[in-house]
Design a protein around this motif. Sequence first.
Motif, short mmCIF file in Angstrom:
data_model
loop_
_atom_site.label_atom_id
_atom_site.label_comp_id
_atom_site.label_asym_id
_atom_site.label_seq_id
_atom_site.Cartn_x
_atom_site.Cartn_y
_atom_site.Cartn_z
N GLY B 140 -30.59 -15.73 -18.14
CA GLY B 140 -30.28 -15.06 -19.40
C GLY B 140 -28.94 -15.51 -19.94
O GLY B 140 -28.80 -15.77 -21.14
N THR B 143 -29.21 -19.33 -21.34
CA THR B 143 -29.90 -19.53 -22.61
C THR B 143 -29.21 -18.77 -23.74
O THR B 143 -29.07 -19.29 -24.85
CB THR B 143 -31.37 -19.06 -22.51
OG1 THR B 143 -31.38 -17.77 -21.91
CG2 THR B 143 -32.19 -20.01 -21.71
N ALA B 144 -28.74 -17.55 -23.45
CA ALA B 144 -28.10 -16.76 -24.51
C ALA B 144 -26.80 -17.41 -24.97
O ALA B 144 -26.49 -17.42 -26.17
CB ALA B 144 -27.83 -15.34 -24.01
N VAL B 391 -32.82 -18.58 -30.61
CA VAL B 391 -33.40 -18.20 -29.32
C VAL B 391 -34.69 -18.99 -29.09
O VAL B 391 -34.94 -19.49 -27.99
CB VAL B 391 -33.66 -16.69 -29.28
CG1 VAL B 391 -34.39 -16.31 -28.00
CG2 VAL B 391 -32.34 -15.93 -29.39
N ASN B 395 -35.23 -21.57 -26.10
CA ASN B 395 -36.33 -21.29 -25.16
C ASN B 395 -37.35 -22.42 -25.12
O ASN B 395 -38.03 -22.61 -24.12
CB ASN B 395 -37.01 -19.98 -25.51
CG ASN B 395 -36.41 -18.85 -24.71
OD1 ASN B 395 -35.31 -18.39 -25.05
ND2 ASN B 395 -37.05 -18.45 -23.63
N THR B 406 -33.74 -13.91 -22.40
CA THR B 406 -32.73 -14.44 -23.29
C THR B 406 -32.21 -13.35 -24.22
O THR B 406 -31.01 -13.22 -24.44
CB THR B 406 -33.31 -15.60 -24.12
OG1 THR B 406 -33.85 -16.55 -23.23
CG2 THR B 406 -32.22 -16.26 -24.96
#
Lengths: 173, 439
Positions: B140, B143-144, B391, B395, B406
Amino acid sequence: MAESLGAPLPPPPDPVGRWLFHVSRGFAALGGLVLVAITLMSVASIASRFLTSKGLQGDFELVQLGCAVAVAAFLPWGQMRGSHVMVDFFTEGIGQRARNRLDALGALLLAICAAVVAWRMVIGTLELRASQESSMLLGVPTWYATLLMTPSFALLALTALYSARIKLQERAP
Amino acid sequence: MSGTAIGGTFFALMLVLLALRVPIAISMFLTGVAGYVTMTGWAPLLSYLKTVAYGRFSVYDLSVVPLFLLMGSFASRGGLSKALFGAAGSLIGHWRGGVAMAAVGACAGFGAICGSSLATAATMGQVALPELRRLKYSDGLATATLAAGGTLGILIPPSIVLVIYAILAEQNIAKLFTAAFVPGIIAALGYMLAIGIYVRLYPGSGPAGERSSWAQRLRALIDVWPVLLIFLLVIGGIYGGIFTPTEAAAVGTLGTGVIAVTKGMRLGGLMDCLYATAEATAMIFLILLGADVLNVFLALSQMPAELATWVQGSGLPPLLVLLAIILIYVFLGCVMDSLSMILLTIPIFFPIIMGLDYWGLNPTDKAIWFGILALMVVEIGLITPPVGMNVYIINSLARDVPMSVTFRGIVPFLISDAVRVLLLAFFPVLSLFLVRWMG
């Protein structure tokens, strides 16, 4: 919303789609080269401004004309790539079939709009030619630019029609 | 029916079209056409359509848009994103969470030569994501970080959204770019701080990377000089009034193009860059065309002006109005992209804001302050569910990380965004002092 910006996408398998794909990409390539030309000309103009304290005559006009033609030439490619943005939040729950129908409707509306704009641009081009409107410094007739833009809108209408047909044929997985 | 009633009715109609998956550009275009015909009949509309495309596409200030896109395309090709990430990583990578912070720093650096969030997220994602995962950052957070970091692409000038705002609000692009600079830096620092706090709350989510020696750091920093040079040329040239924004974009495009060629770009690579630019440009300009038709109709209906007068006369506290506008943006951001939001709302919100008093700002300052604020708020939509575009992009690079993970990772960054928006709303000086200082 738009998917797949820049990701590789093979040409469609059917002949019409393939033809539209290559012609649209050709338009995009030509527009891209115009953009490169605009870049080089702007830099040349800056260089000349530094060296001789005078920029190229009419550089702003050429940027405007070139940009208008280039951007229009990009539109069909955007349609072939399915990159035009929409709101898909409210239709996530309905089935794939219904979604495809709505997408076909959207593409059809786009085709109609593009066709109407192309038609009006033909009239506009003729009128601009008659009125001899031209750019201020270089005297480039405005109708040259609108003439070069018109085929792009016609092609945009065709590509959108094609998208609509594809969406109707698509089966739910 | 009064103009406002017609305007409101057709606006509602447009929302229906939007909800039915009609492309945003076409929803705007059709609504504009229908409203125009209702108000004036067919003849003026048909006459207007003759030159609308040329009129919209040949605006000199808009020519920076494709040029900035091409510049960003070349910059990714030329490996500048990699050099930036390497340099930032060598400096702070050994901190806990440091590699994620380095990714944010590199996003900010890339944002300085790229005007688009999606391109920044995609480019930096390809470079930084594998490294973050190699170091066992939690999914998390990894990706965030990149989805949020990508928004720095539009926050840090040059910024395409800001160019569009400048044109709609008839403001000076150079001044807006100047004003966006400090808030952009605050955004980057705020994201780094968010990562710092997060890895302290959840130890193990962001392990420290290897420490680099000073010799390595020096070498990594030398690799980023082209980025620095291009940024100084482009932004310095615009700020200093030496170039118009278009000329600056041309200089930057040539510079990044030359770098891409030295890094091995040949004709095939050039064409790929041109096609990617064409696609992104087409998306933006079709919306611009639709918005032009819509806005001509809205102006004709007098709805924005009447609404502004009504708000002004209603005695609502200006801050409440501002809050309402910000909330509308946050809500719209959940379903729409940032550019469409700006095009759709600025013609309506701008007159309202200009009619109210905020901290005694003069009209130009108020326009700049609100522009930066709007930019910050619409960008939040890129990372909020359900349709955070950044996002999605990140992703697609890390398919094994569920979207929900995410979105959970995004929360610290959203808090950071909210704090920054409040700061900028209450302290206009943050946006304005550089503009005033530069004269």
